[in-house]
Scaffold this motif. Structure first.
Motif, short mmCIF file in Angstrom:
data_model
loop_
_atom_site.label_atom_id
_atom_site.label_comp_id
_atom_site.label_asym_id
_atom_site.label_seq_id
_atom_site.Cartn_x
_atom_site.Cartn_y
_atom_site.Cartn_z
N LEU A 103 51.35 50.86 149.36
CA LEU A 103 50.71 52.11 148.91
C LEU A 103 51.24 52.43 147.51
N ILE A 104 50.33 52.49 146.54
CA ILE A 104 50.74 52.85 145.18
C ILE A 104 50.49 54.34 144.98
N GLY A 105 51.56 55.10 144.70
CA GLY A 105 51.45 56.55 144.52
C GLY A 105 51.73 57.25 145.82
N CYS A 106 52.62 58.23 145.76
CA CYS A 106 52.97 58.96 146.99
C CYS A 106 52.94 60.45 146.71
N GLY A 107 51.81 60.90 146.16
CA GLY A 107 51.63 62.32 145.88
C GLY A 107 50.77 62.95 146.96
N ALA A 108 49.82 63.80 146.55
CA ALA A 108 49.01 64.54 147.53
C ALA A 108 48.21 63.58 148.42
N ILE A 109 47.55 62.60 147.82
CA ILE A 109 46.76 61.65 148.64
C ILE A 109 47.70 60.72 149.41
N VAL A 141 54.93 52.32 146.19
CA VAL A 141 55.21 52.08 144.77
C VAL A 141 55.07 53.39 144.02
N VAL A 142 56.14 53.82 143.37
CA VAL A 142 56.13 55.06 142.58
C VAL A 142 56.84 54.78 141.25
N PRO A 143 56.70 55.69 140.27
CA PRO A 143 57.45 55.47 139.02
C PRO A 143 58.95 55.42 139.29
N THR A 147 46.61 55.09 145.06
CA THR A 147 46.33 56.53 145.09
C THR A 147 47.28 57.20 144.09
N ALA A 148 47.34 56.66 142.88
CA ALA A 148 48.38 57.08 141.93
C ALA A 148 47.85 57.71 140.65
N GLY A 149 46.78 57.17 140.10
CA GLY A 149 46.27 57.65 138.81
C GLY A 149 45.84 56.47 137.95
N HIS A 150 45.16 56.79 136.84
CA HIS A 150 44.53 55.74 136.04
C HIS A 150 45.50 54.64 135.57
N ALA A 151 46.72 55.06 135.17
CA ALA A 151 47.66 54.10 134.60
C ALA A 151 48.05 53.01 135.60
N ALA A 152 47.98 53.34 136.88
CA ALA A 152 48.42 52.41 137.93
C ALA A 152 47.51 51.18 138.04
N ILE A 153 46.30 51.27 137.50
CA ILE A 153 45.38 50.13 137.64
C ILE A 153 45.87 48.95 136.80
N GLU A 154 46.14 49.22 135.51
CA GLU A 154 46.67 48.14 134.64
C GLU A 154 48.04 47.69 135.14
N GLU A 155 48.86 48.69 135.50
CA GLU A 155 50.27 48.43 135.79
C GLU A 155 50.46 47.65 137.10
N HIS A 156 49.72 48.02 138.14
CA HIS A 156 49.99 47.45 139.46
C HIS A 156 48.82 46.69 140.08
N TYR A 182 38.93 63.85 131.80
CA TYR A 182 39.41 64.52 133.02
C TYR A 182 39.83 63.46 134.06
N PRO A 183 40.92 62.72 133.78
CA PRO A 183 41.29 61.61 134.66
C PRO A 183 41.66 62.01 136.08
N LYS A 184 42.02 63.29 136.28
CA LYS A 184 42.40 63.72 137.63
C LYS A 184 41.29 64.53 138.30
N ALA A 187 37.57 63.82 137.42
CA ALA A 187 36.22 63.27 137.26
C ALA A 187 36.13 61.80 137.66
N ASN A 188 36.97 61.40 138.63
CA ASN A 188 36.83 60.04 139.17
C ASN A 188 35.48 59.89 139.85
N VAL A 189 35.04 60.96 140.50
CA VAL A 189 33.76 60.94 141.19
C VAL A 189 32.60 60.68 140.21
N ALA A 190 32.71 61.25 139.01
CA ALA A 190 31.66 61.02 137.99
C ALA A 190 31.55 59.52 137.70
N LYS A 224 43.26 69.94 142.70
CA LYS A 224 42.27 69.11 142.00
C LYS A 224 41.61 68.13 142.96
N THR A 225 42.32 67.78 144.03
CA THR A 225 41.93 66.66 144.89
C THR A 225 41.37 67.13 146.23
N SER A 226 40.22 66.57 146.62
CA SER A 226 39.60 66.90 147.90
C SER A 226 40.24 66.11 149.04
#
Ligand SMILES: NC(=O)C1=CN([C@@H]2O[C@H](COP(=O)(O)OP(=O)(O)OC[C@H]3O[C@@H](n4cnc5c(N)ncnc54)[C@H](OP(=O)(O)O)[C@@H]3O)[C@@H](O)[C@H]2O)C=CC1
Ligand SMILES: O=C([O-])CC(=O)C(=O)O
Length: 264
Positions: A8-14, A34-36, A67-76, A182-184, A186-189, A242-244
């Motif tokens: 699991l990448i990112g351990c925030g709200a999601i 996986v977290v920073p 479930t981490a954010g845009h930067a995690a795609i390149e990074e992980h 709006y990276p946090k 407008a992912n739905v857009a 911000k997150t549903s």
């Protein structure tokens, strides 16, 4: 039964909600989180059973979920795909960056695997992607959230979100621009556009509305198939307005479908 070993990448709200829902799952085990670097110790306390690290382990992982954010795609995600590990991605807006979709495809091809972009907080992605095959004429997406959900975004420039008394359009433009600005929020857009008319031809409006308590997403599409209009009134997560909550269920659904003999 085979148990799929998940990173699991990112351990925030999601991420924390995904962990909670998978706790008693017999077919999926979150074996790595996986977290920073600076968050490793705190995350280890929250999930004592999993290995917490700042990188996806190079072995022993069957499936990655981001479930981490845009930067995690390149990074992980890119390196995991290249190693041959299938990846499930929530931060779909990251694909608004020039060349990233192509890099994801190339990494998945190199690793002989697949990257899955989840529907997240929106519905009807199956219908839209099917309708595209017959030809789409127009796709419009409107994202409406309470003012507090737009805190820490460009929506604050030149306006006091706390003082809004009526709905205010904070952005109008392409899905590509919305996802970048709006990276946090407008992912739905980006998801709607990638399933439909593409990042540049999908018309997006983002609204701060003090009259709503939910994250309200509307998609209107017309094409050879006919037309549809969908409105979702999503409850936000307590840990991140911000997150549903539906985003969590969408990620868990994608994970469970990987382990299921019959997937829907
Ligand atoms: N497709 C969809 O419908 C939706 C997609 N999303 C996407 O999901 C993301 C996460 O949402 P949410 O859980 O609410 O956000 P949170 O801010 O609550 O959690 C993000 C977590 O990811 C960690 N993180 C940030 N960057 C990295 C990185 N490069 N590598 C590893 N971990 C990282 C954060 O750590 P730290 O706190 O230490 O920075 C934090 O634990 C959003 O940023 C958005 O991109 C969100 C909503 C809907
Ligand atoms: O969770 C939501 O309602 C949608 C969201 O934040 C996004 O699209 O990034």
């Amino acid at each position: 039964m085979t148990v799929l070993r998940v990173a699991l990448i990112g351990c925030g709200a999601i991420g924390t909600s995904v962990l909670e829902l998978l706790k008693s799952d017999t077919a999926l085990a979150v074996v790595a989180i996986v977290v920073p670097e600076e968050g490793v110790a705190a995350a280890q306390k929250a999930a004592p059973g999993a290995q917490v690290a700042s990188r996806v382990p190079a072995s022993g992982i069957d499936l990655v979920v981001e479930t981490a954010g845009h930067a995690a795609i390149e990074e992980h995600v890119l390196p995991a795909l290249a190693r041959g590990t299938p990846c499930i991605v929530a931060s779909v807006g990251a694909l608004s960056a020039a060349g990233l979709a192509e890099k994801l495809e190339a990494a998945a091809v190199a690793g002989r695997t697949q990257v899955q972009l989840i529907a997240g907080a929106i519905g009807a992605i199956d219908a839209l992607a099917a309708a595209r095959i017959g030809g789409l004429d127009s796709v419009r997406y409107t994202g409406r959230k309470p003012p507090q959900a737009w805190k820490g975004t460009p929506a604050e420039q030149g306006r006091d979100l706390d003082a809004l008394t009526q709905e205010t359009v904070i952005f109008e433009g392409s899905a590509r621009e919305a996802a970048k600005l709006y990276p946090k929020n407008a992912n739905v857009a980006a998801t709607v556009s990638l399933a439909g008319l593409g990042l540049d031809k999908t018309l997006v409006r983002l609204i701060a509305d003090p009259a709503v308590a939910e994250n309200v997403h509307t998609v209107e599409a017309e094409g050879a198939f006919g037309s549809f209009a969908l409105t979702m009134r999503n409850k936000p997560l307590a840990a991140n307005p911000k997150t549903s909550a539906l985003t969590v269920y969408s990620a868990v659904r994608a994970l469970r479908n990987r382990a299921a003999a019959l997937a829907i």
